[in-house]
Design a protein around this motif. Sequence first.
Motif, PDB file in Angstrom:
ATOM      1  N   GLU A   1       0.839  -1.202   0.000  1.00 47.98           N
ATOM      2  CA  GLU A   1       0.000   0.000   0.000  1.00 47.98           C
ATOM      3  C   GLU A   1       0.876   1.254   0.000  1.00 47.98           C
ATOM      4  O   GLU A   1       0.563   2.250  -0.668  1.00 47.98           O
ATOM      5  N   GLU A   2       1.985   1.190   0.741  1.00 49.22           N
ATOM      6  CA  GLU A   2       2.936   2.306   0.752  1.00 49.22           C
ATOM      7  C   GLU A   2       3.555   2.486  -0.628  1.00 49.22           C
ATOM      8  O   GLU A   2       3.704   3.621  -1.118  1.00 49.22           O
ATOM      9  N   ALA A   3       3.921   1.377  -1.277  1.00 43.03           N
ATOM     10  CA  ALA A   3       4.495   1.452  -2.624  1.00 43.03           C
ATOM     11  C   ALA A   3       3.501   2.072  -3.601  1.00 43.03           C
ATOM     12  O   ALA A   3       3.876   2.861  -4.482  1.00 43.03           O
ATOM     13  N   HIS A   4       2.231   1.725  -3.440  1.00 43.56           N
ATOM     14  CA  HIS A   4       1.186   2.280  -4.309  1.00 43.56           C
ATOM     15  C   HIS A   4       1.075   3.786  -4.106  1.00 43.56           C
ATOM     16  O   HIS A   4       0.997   4.557  -5.070  1.00 43.56           O
ATOM     17  N   GLU A   5       1.107   4.218  -2.854  1.00 44.20           N
ATOM     18  CA  GLU A   5       1.018   5.648  -2.550  1.00 44.20           C
ATOM     19  C   GLU A   5       2.222   6.408  -3.092  1.00 44.20           C
ATOM     20  O   GLU A   5       2.116   7.576  -3.479  1.00 44.20           O
ATOM     21  N   GLN A   6       3.371   5.742  -3.143  1.00 46.97           N
ATOM     22  CA  GLN A   6       4.594   6.370  -3.641  1.00 46.97           C
ATOM     23  C   GLN A   6       4.681   6.365  -5.167  1.00 46.97           C
ATOM     24  O   GLN A   6       5.623   6.902  -5.744  1.00 46.97           O
TER      25      GLN A   6
END
Length: 204
Positions: free
Chosen positions: A132-137
């Motif tokens: 989810e963090e990778a998606h936000e980034q």
Amino acid sequence: MAQQERATRTRAAVIDAAAAEFDAHGYEGTSLAMISKTAGLSMGAVTFHFASKSALADTVQEEGRRRTQAALKRATNHSAAALETAMRVTVELTGLLEREPLVRAAVRLVRERPGSDVWSDIWLPSVRELLEEAHEQGHLHSDAQPADVVLLAEMLTAGAEVYLRTRLGSGARFDSASASLERAWQLALDGIAPARPLADPASG
């Protein structure tokens, strides 16, 4: 002190023998007699530390959980990007399965004993958070939803365990499961279909 150390070594030998038998034969296919023979200890020595097969299975599962949590901590204890870290978690866990019969036994026992916690519940929430963090980034393709990539991570890791189980007992040489998983991840990241070629102007 010497007696206590001897008792500690005996207990550890029983756990290792139980893990080897549970890994190879499963819960129903393993008996205390088999564990006693594998450990090279009397039945009395085994039951002194563990009164039942169920108690031994509980201990193997708990130790497998502890080692999995330690591997998860190792894999996430650095400053790499979230997507790379999520991949590293699955590779680290696959290496753990490859190296440690006790962890493989714990994973098998989780499947075979009703009411046991699912092995992936230990590490999948961390992978989900990382993706989810990778998606936000902006590190995932716009069409790649985190939930779908989480499912991919779970299926690749489960497939790595099956890969190990079918090969470890065969006696044949095989590629490292963790290295194979890294290659599978790279294929997933790069895509396996070639880019669509441009139309030949001469054919128009």
